[in-house]
Design a protein around this motif. Sequence first.
Motif, PDB file in Angstrom:
ATOM      1  N   GLY A  55      15.660   3.277 -37.501  1.00  0.00           N
ATOM      2  CA  GLY A  55      16.898   2.638 -37.893  1.00  0.00           C
ATOM      3  C   GLY A  55      18.015   2.595 -36.868  1.00  0.00           C
ATOM      4  N   THR A  68      23.662  -8.712 -38.994  1.00  0.00           N
ATOM      5  CA  THR A  68      23.128  -7.429 -39.409  1.00  0.00           C
ATOM      6  C   THR A  68      21.612  -7.462 -39.334  1.00  0.00           C
ATOM      7  OG1 THR A  68      24.979  -7.042 -40.924  1.00  0.00           O
ATOM      8  CG2 THR A  68      23.004  -5.710 -41.242  1.00  0.00           C
ATOM      9  N   SER A  70      17.966  -5.480 -40.075  1.00  0.00           N
ATOM     10  CA  SER A  70      17.365  -4.461 -40.918  1.00  0.00           C
ATOM     11  C   SER A  70      15.853  -4.616 -40.873  1.00  0.00           C
ATOM     12  CB  SER A  70      17.879  -4.564 -42.362  1.00  0.00           C
ATOM     13  OG  SER A  70      17.563  -5.824 -42.926  1.00  0.00           O
TER      14      SER A  70
END
Length: 123
Positions: A55, A68, A70
Amino acid sequence: QVQLVESGGGLVQAGGSLRLSCAASGTIFSINAMGWYRQAPGKQRELVATISSNGIINAADSVKGRFTISRDNAKNTVTLQMNSLKPEDTAVYYCNAFIRDGDYAWRRERSYWGQGTQVTVSS
C-alpha cells in the motif's frame, strides 16, 4: 501468459472524473508494485502513480490531490480514480506491474505493460 488489461478510459470535460482499472491475468505467482503511466502525443511516457504490495504510494506531483490509486490484492487489480481532470491529463494511460510468472517462479519479477487506454479531457 501473464497479461494486463486496462479499462475505463474515455472522453470527459475538464473538471470531470474517470476511473481506470487494470486486471492482471494468467499464471501469476506474485505481484509486487502496480501502477499507472501515461504518454501524451509527442511526449515521453511519465509516471502517474504506483502502489506497492503493502500500500505504499508514489505519485507524480502533477496528480497529487486529484488522482487516487488503489489495489485489490485478492483480485490482482489496480485502480486509478481521476478527479478534477485537466486538458493536460490527456494521454494514453498504461498499466504497469512487476509480476512473477507462475510458470517461472524461480525468476525475479519483471515488468509488464497493458495495451493502454485513451483518456481525453476537453476544455
